[in-house]
Design an enzyme around this catalytic site. Structure first.
Site, PDB file in Angstrom:
ATOM      1  N   GLN A 127      -5.193  -1.561   9.826  1.00  0.00           N
ATOM      2  CA  GLN A 127      -4.796  -2.863   9.292  1.00  0.00           C
ATOM      3  C   GLN A 127      -5.297  -3.970  10.220  1.00  0.00           C
ATOM      4  O   GLN A 127      -4.991  -3.988  11.407  1.00  0.00           O
ATOM      5  CB  GLN A 127      -3.274  -2.934   9.147  1.00  0.00           C
ATOM      6  CG  GLN A 127      -2.774  -4.187   8.462  1.00  0.00           C
ATOM      7  CD  GLN A 127      -3.178  -4.249   7.006  1.00  0.00           C
ATOM      8  OE1 GLN A 127      -3.136  -3.239   6.298  1.00  0.00           O
ATOM      9  NE2 GLN A 127      -3.582  -5.422   6.561  1.00  0.00           N
ATOM     10  N   LYS A 148       0.823  -1.208   0.000  1.00  0.00           N
ATOM     11  CA  LYS A 148       0.000   0.000   0.000  1.00  0.00           C
ATOM     12  C   LYS A 148       0.859   1.261   0.000  1.00  0.00           C
ATOM     13  O   LYS A 148       0.568   2.218  -0.727  1.00  0.00           O
ATOM     14  CB  LYS A 148      -0.935  -0.013   1.217  1.00  0.00           C
ATOM     15  CG  LYS A 148      -1.977  -1.123   1.159  1.00  0.00           C
ATOM     16  CD  LYS A 148      -2.664  -1.328   2.506  1.00  0.00           C
ATOM     17  CE  LYS A 148      -3.619  -2.508   2.450  1.00  0.00           C
ATOM     18  NZ  LYS A 148      -4.220  -2.829   3.764  1.00  0.00           N
ATOM     19  N   ASP A 152     -11.367   2.480   3.653  1.00  0.00           N
ATOM     20  CA  ASP A 152     -11.577   1.037   3.573  1.00  0.00           C
ATOM     21  C   ASP A 152     -13.060   0.696   3.449  1.00  0.00           C
ATOM     22  O   ASP A 152     -13.414  -0.428   3.103  1.00  0.00           O
ATOM     23  CB  ASP A 152     -11.001   0.353   4.821  1.00  0.00           C
ATOM     24  CG  ASP A 152      -9.788  -0.504   4.500  1.00  0.00           C
ATOM     25  OD1 ASP A 152      -9.547  -0.763   3.307  1.00  0.00           O
ATOM     26  OD2 ASP A 152      -9.097  -0.933   5.440  1.00  0.00           O
TER      27      ASP A 152
END
Length: 890
Positions: A120, A76, A145
């Site tokens: 995460q 990422k 997200d």
């Protein structure tokens, strides 16, 4: 065409083509994701061109040190760097608690430089952490997200344009579109119901008009369901569970699985496979994604796309002038309530909400209670490249002792522009410069209580610095200054010591005698400057404003403030050299104390229009106007107040304030009233009965003030502030007389009783006048001889025949010219109740000589202040302004 054969699988029916078959087309996620990244790179570059220095920001929050999480995060961060994002990795240890994680999320939520935040998963902590609570702590505007309940709910009900779609399903949809197969009307099957893939994939296909079946571990006859799918998305997390002979001939197959199976032929002894048995599936599907190289790269690409989209929304919401502001309409009442009743009957919105509506970042606002906030000066750095809005200055004719309401017109005009014409508008009004009590005459929005106490202490020291009884106290205070504030020795400190033949640069090495000499600096007791004594209330207030207030009002930055404070002259030495605050070593203390006071105070009008209330030097501070002009955008308006009439406040605004700020107004609004014009026509100070003859005579004063207002070349709009005692005939007479003077327009204003609606005609005229681009010029050139500048103001603005200087004024003026202050602009302190120096002379006085009895050099403020006739200014009564819910001096 080839004949078809029917094959039964379980309880389902399968159709396939008998004969030669084409191998499925592979949908490359690598290729598509690269195309997405290239497009995002262009969009990021475009944002940077619109706002130089701007970079979309992404924050990745990790708890622990899982190997698989580290791999995903590195992918990422690498993708973010490729497209130009400012990516930051926050790694918390495995010992991090839930509270620590939530605190870090809250900090990122408040950071305007972070436009996307991903947590995460899984959270690798030795302490129990509620994952649902953590993901929902991310503000929906930064939840790139798409995992928060808010974004999931918006997706579930079909609000696709108002939410962030989770990255994997979003990537799957983009891959499906790459095939050219229309989703609408197709049978789609989703295997898996996770919050990350299955559930949002179902919603996404549904709102793209597919008929969707969601299968999971409890679904019977899974193969039969798969066999009917035109579009199949698998995210079950089970290696190669979907077999090729389950799949409908010609289907689109999207495999979201990432699984590891043993393979002795690979270096690591294992290989990556998906949830679909790829070798057999590609024989039946028309399109299929590989694993790896399919959905995985698209997930990262969609994360980048969501972050860029978040940054674009952020820029859209915070673009200067692009306000999404809620206004209130205030109904007029009969009989008219008092100002205090009206102001307390309309509670305003929270100040934080107003700040956000006008495009201020949370970190740029310092709330002081629920109704006001200081605005940090950093906002000017952020908006430095943005064009200014339209700049309107409001002045008036010479008033009656009761005032003619030009400050009320300022607020009414801003409300009319904002709440009624839907134009971004800011009102800027001045906090009156207080006397020694620092704010006893109404609420002080510039200084905190601590600042007032410390500032008063410093000023008392200044006023008494030569008195023997204060020497030891001052030395002690000076030592405190050295130890607590002067972390870095200034050039002025060293220069001051050199004047005393002390060759040292470290304050700690000074002896007691050297400190005493440094504090007193060989000061001539007869030369303590009036500007310092005036601040402490020890001198008549006829010198207009104390210098500290003027310095604050005119400073264009904290650096400029420090420079001006350091130049303030407090006395002279026995040899005639000027002694400044920097010589005394306290300029740094003053700057430290006053830096906070330099921030303008954000408030709101009754109708919700933003307003800055700040330090006044006949007009609001330069910082207030500068920030407001950036916030309103190029099509917005800033309406700035000036104290007193066009001959006094407006003249100083143009020739002192505008020189300091570098700003040039677009329109002048001149406020007049019927009652004031009757007074100038020969009537009493307050006259309510109709008298057209006196009114017509008084219009000669109107013409003179119009000439003053037009002296700098700008268009002038006359605003007739209507009182209940005015007749229609009187109002029409004033408007007609004003139009004959050559003004752009003359309109009636009833904003006192009707709010912004009462100033609508004025707002429309101001808008039209602002479209005229006329050259702005100053009344005089700074390089003119000082006496010529003074005569220019007196003759052009007041109508004086000549100027006469007292011996004292002549002597001081000659001294200031020798000292290098001859290029300063001039500020003449005279009564505001007449064009002349005599408050009893109304109308248009002629053939009078303006007597200048004293001169003061405000070196820090950068102007010469001249006292005309030493006429004492009357103290204004305290009244409540109905539009801003504060006490102000009118």
């Amino acid at each position: 065409m080839f004949p078809s054969t029917v094959l039964k699988v379980g309880h389902g029916v399968r159709r396939y083509w008998d004969g030669p078959r084409a191998i499925a087309t592979v949908i490359s996620g690598n290729k598509t994701s690269q195309q997405v990244r290239e497009q995002l790179k262009k969009e990021v570059a475009e944002m940077k061109s619109q706002l130089p220095g701007f970079r979309p920001g992404l924050v990745v929050l990790q708890v622990g040190d899982r190997e698989d999480s580290n791999l995903y995060i590195s992918m990422k961060l690498k993708a973010a760097a490729q497209i130009g994002l400012n990516a930051k990795h926050i790694r918390l240890p495995k010992t991090a608690t839930e509270d620590e994680v939530l605190r870090n999320i809250a900090a990122v939520n408040e950071n305007p430089e972070a436009h996307g935040l991903i947590v995460q998963l899984p959270l690798d902590s030795v302490h129990p952490i509620d994952t649902e609570k953590v993901t929902n702590a991310v503000t929906p505007e930064k939840d790139v997200d798409g995992l928060s309940s808010v974004n999931a709910g918006r997706l579930a009900r079909g609000d696709l344009q108002d939410c962030f779609i989770p990255c994997t399903p979003n990537g799957c949809m983009k891959l499906i579109r790459q095939t050219g197969v229309s989703v609408a009307g197709r049978n789609a099957v989703v295997i898996g119901r996770s919050k990350i893939v299955g559930a949002p994939m179902h919603d996404l296909l549904l709102w793209n008009h597919a008929t969707v079946t969601c299968c999971h571990s409890k679904t019977p006859d899974l193969a039969a369901h798969v066999g009917g799918a035109d579009i199949l998305v698998v995210g079950a997390g089970k290696a190669e569970m979907v077999k090729g002979d389950w799949i409908k001939e010609g289907a689109v197959v999207i495999d979201c699985g990432i699984n590891y199976i043993p393979d002795s032929s690979r270096p690591g002894g294992k290989r990556v496979v998906g949830d679909v048995h790829y070798p057999s599936a590609k024989e039946r599907a028309k399109y299929i994604t590989p694993v790896p190289g399919g959905v995985g790269p698209m997930t990262v690409a969609m994360l980048m796309e969501n972050t860029v989209k978040s940054a674009q929304r952020f820029l859209q919401n915070y673009r200067p002038g692009n306000w999404s502001i809620s206004y209130k309409r205030v109904k007029s009442q009969k009989p008219q309530p008092s100002d205090a009743q009206i102001s307390h009957s309309c509670p305003g919105k929270p100040i934080g909400q107003l700040a956000k509506e006008v495009g201020l970042f949370p970190k740029e606002v310092e709330p002081y209670g629920a109704s006001r906030a200081k605005v940090r000066l950093d906002v000017l750095n952020r908006l430095n490249k943005q064009p200014d809005g339209k700049y309107v200055v409001v002045t008036g004719i010479t008033p009656t002792p009761l005032g003619e309401g030009h400050s009320t017109v300022v607020l009414g005009l801003a409300q009319a522009l904002g709440a009624h014409l839907n134009v971004s508008a800011f009102a800027c009004v001045g906090q009156p410069s207080p006397p020694s009590s620092f704010g006893s005459r109404g609420e002080d929005v510039t200084f905190s209580k601590l600042e007032k106490k410390v500032l008063c202490l410093i000023l008392v020291f200044f006023a008494h610095l030569c008195g023997n009884s204060f020497v030891h106290l001052f030395i002690k205070f000076q030592r405190i200054c050295f130890q607590s504030y002067v972390k870095k020795v200034t050039e002025g400190f060293v220069t001051s010591l050199q004047k005393l033949d002390i060759v040292k640069s470290d304050p700690s090495t000074l002896t007691q005698e050297e400190i005493r000499r440094f504090v007193q600096l060989d000061i001539n007791l007869k030369t303590k400057m009036v500007c310092v004594m005036n601040v402490c209330g020890l001198q008549d207030r006829a010198f207009l404003e104390n210098e500290i207030m003027a310095v604050l009002s005119l400073s264009t930055s904290p650096r400029d403030l420090q420079h001006r404070l350091a130049k303030m002259v407090v006395a002279a030495s026995q040899s005639g050299e000027l002694v400044t605050t920097e010589d005394l070593g306290v300029s740094a203390v003053l700057a430290l104390l006053l830096n906070n006071a330099l921030k303008p105070c954000l408030m709101q009008t009754l109708e919700g229009t933003p307003a800055f209330v700040h330090i006044a030097h006949d007009s609001p501070s330069v910082m207030a106007d500068k920030i407001a002009l950036k916030l309103v955008g190029s099509q917005g308006f800033v309406v700035s107040d000036t104290a007193h009439g066009a001959d006094v406040g407006m003249e100083r605004f143009f020739n002192i304030t505008c020189r300091s700020s570098g700003l040039q107004p677009d329109v002048v609004v001149l406020v007049v009233t019927v009652r004031a014009l009757k007074m100038h026509g020969g009537g009493p100070r307050v006259m309510v009965s109709g008298n057209l003859e006196l009114l017509l005579k008084g219009c000669s004063h109107l013409k003179k003030q119009v000439d003053n207002a037009m002296s700098n070349g700008l268009p002038v709009v006359v605003a007739v502030n209507v009182f209940s005692s005015d007749t229609e005939a009187e109002l029409e007479l004033v408007c007609n007389q004003a139009r004959q003077t050559g003004v752009f327009d003359a309109v009636k204003c009833t904003n006192w009783s009707h709010g912004g609606a009462g100033a609508l005609a004025l707002a429309q005229s101001v808008q039209k006048a602002a479209e005229m681009r006329r050259p702005f010029h100053f009344l005089y050139d700074l390089q003119m001889p000082v006496i010529d500048k003074i005569k220019k103001v007196a003759q052009s603005m007041y109508g004086a025949k000549d100027v006469e200087f007292s011996p004292k004024a002549k002597e001081k003026l000659e001294l200031y010219i020798k000292q290098g202050f001859g290029s300063f602009p001039v500020c003449i302190a005279k009564t505001h109740l007449s064009l002349s120096n005599d408050p009893e002379l109304k109308g248009v006085p002629v053939d009078f000589t303006l007597p200048i009895t004293d001169v003061n050099a405000n070196v820090g403020a950068n102007f010469l202040c001249l006292l005309a006739d030493m006429v004492k200014l009357p103290t204004s009564p305290v009244k409540t302004n109905r539009i801003l819910n504060i006490n102000v001096t009118v």
